[in-house]
Motif scaffolding. Structure first.
Motif, short mmCIF file in Angstrom:
data_model
loop_
_atom_site.label_atom_id
_atom_site.label_comp_id
_atom_site.label_asym_id
_atom_site.label_seq_id
_atom_site.Cartn_x
_atom_site.Cartn_y
_atom_site.Cartn_z
N PRO A 105 0.81 -1.23 0.00
CA PRO A 105 0.00 0.00 0.00
C PRO A 105 0.84 1.28 0.00
O PRO A 105 0.44 2.28 -0.60
CB PRO A 105 -0.82 -0.11 1.29
CG PRO A 105 -0.82 -1.56 1.63
CD PRO A 105 0.49 -2.10 1.13
N ALA A 106 1.99 1.24 0.66
CA ALA A 106 2.83 2.44 0.74
C ALA A 106 3.33 2.89 -0.62
O ALA A 106 3.64 4.08 -0.82
CB ALA A 106 4.00 2.20 1.68
N ASP A 107 3.42 1.96 -1.56
CA ASP A 107 3.89 2.29 -2.90
C ASP A 107 2.74 2.36 -3.91
O ASP A 107 2.99 2.53 -5.11
CB ASP A 107 4.89 1.22 -3.37
CG ASP A 107 6.10 1.15 -2.45
OD1 ASP A 107 6.55 2.22 -1.99
OD2 ASP A 107 6.58 0.02 -2.20
N SER A 108 1.53 2.21 -3.42
CA SER A 108 0.36 2.17 -4.31
C SER A 108 -0.02 3.57 -4.77
O SER A 108 -0.12 4.51 -3.96
CB SER A 108 -0.82 1.53 -3.58
OG SER A 108 -2.03 1.78 -4.25
N ALA A 109 -0.29 3.71 -6.06
CA ALA A 109 -0.74 4.99 -6.60
C ALA A 109 -2.13 5.35 -6.10
O ALA A 109 -2.51 6.52 -6.09
CB ALA A 109 -0.73 4.94 -8.13
N ILE A 110 -2.88 4.33 -5.68
CA ILE A 110 -4.24 4.58 -5.16
C ILE A 110 -4.18 5.00 -3.70
O ILE A 110 -4.74 6.03 -3.31
CB ILE A 110 -5.12 3.32 -5.33
CG1 ILE A 110 -5.32 3.01 -6.81
CG2 ILE A 110 -6.47 3.53 -4.64
CD1 ILE A 110 -6.13 1.75 -7.07
N PHE A 111 -3.50 4.23 -2.87
CA PHE A 111 -3.46 4.53 -1.44
C PHE A 111 -2.75 5.86 -1.16
O PHE A 111 -3.14 6.59 -0.24
CB PHE A 111 -2.76 3.40 -0.68
CG PHE A 111 -3.64 2.24 -0.35
CD1 PHE A 111 -4.49 2.27 0.75
CD2 PHE A 111 -3.65 1.10 -1.15
CE1 PHE A 111 -5.30 1.20 1.06
CE2 PHE A 111 -4.46 0.02 -0.85
CZ PHE A 111 -5.29 0.06 0.26
#
Length: 289
Positions: A105-111
């Protein structure tokens, strides 16, 4: 801010009424440091005895909730619904593409569009674990709902330890005030040969202990515990919203219907209007395009 107003109101009304009735603060101020040392020190010691270090730190940290209020604001609920909309839509359109978002999640473009939500480890874990389980065919909505409910209840039970600890201190303060008063009476009896005016002041000083114990219990510590509990329970709605939306998704409702289920389960004072949420979702769709 409202917490400071409440504290000021308590002190003004109690001591203002005492002074208006002709009371004098001299005897209270003279006895207060010693009485507070006995009562406050004993209460702090009892608090330390009945809690481990983690619970003590957690309780002291949660005292700030009395003044800060709930962590999750109306805009955070709107952002959560937008986040869930993006994830559910992606899960249905490209299940493989979802993996990179729920695994990191930390690298997610959404999160990363929603930094405040991303900073809440439990909320992110709740979303990612449920979506990951669904991708592994653990998608019975009734079973998943039960698991999520137990997890949320366990987290809430843990979070409520702080107000429970404060409430226990509040319950003990009047008795500790009596202990301090009895010690004052013992001191007075040892000076029984003194003139009445001196004995009167000593008895008055002893009664400050009873006053202080009751005042702290029902004027400060008890209300602090009640407010902490209220704020923690209010923040718990944020995780319940996650559960409602993800369970609706497992029932295979349309994505917009899943989000509407979440919107309607949002507390009324934090619930985004239908039109406001629609505008926010339109922006999400245009960004994705």
């Amino acid at each position: 801010m409202i917490g400071f107003v409440g504290i000021a109101l308590i002190f003004v009304m109690v001591f203002g009424g005492y002074l208006a009735a002709g009371g004098k603060l001299g005897i209270i101020m003279k006895s207060l440091p010693f009485e507070f040392m006995m009562i406050g020190g004993a209460a702090a010691g009892a608090f330390v005895i009945s809690n481990d270090m983690a619970a003590i730190k957690h309780t002291l940290k949660d005292v700030g909730k009395v003044f800060k209020g709930p962590k999750w604001k109306p805009e955070d609920y709107r952002d959560l619904l937008c986040l869930l909309f993006e994830l559910i839509r992606l899960a249905r359109q490209n299940p493989v593409g979802l993996e990179e978002h729920i695994e990191s999640p930390a690298d997610s473009a959404i999160f990363t569009k929603y930094p405040k939500i991303l900073g809440d480890g439990e909320g992110v874990a709740l979303i990612c674990d449920t979506l990951r389980s669904a991708s592994m065919n653990y998608d019975d909505p009734h079973q998943v709902e039960e698991v999520l409910e137990k997890r949320i209840e366990a987290n809430l039970h843990h979070a409520l330890h702080s107000p429970h600890a404060m409430a226990a201190v509040s319950d003990g303060l009047p008795a500790l005030g009596i202990v301090a008063a009895v010690l004052g009476v013992i001191k007075t009896m040892a000076s029984i040969d003194q003139p009445p005016e001196i004995l009167g002041k000593m008895i008055g000083g002893a009664l400050v202990g009873t006053f202080l114990g009751v005042f702290l219990a029902y004027g400060l510590v008890g209300p602090f515990a009640a407010k902490m509990k209220s704020v923690i329970e209010e923040d718990g709605h944020f995780y319940q919203l996650i559960r409602e939306v993800l369970v609706a998704n497992l029932h295979n409702h349309a994505t917009n219907i899943c989000i509407e289920v979440g919107r309607q389960n949002t507390p009324s004072h934090s619930r985004p209007s239908f039109s406001d949420l629609e505008e926010a979702l339109k922006e999400v769709k245009s960004d994705a395009a």
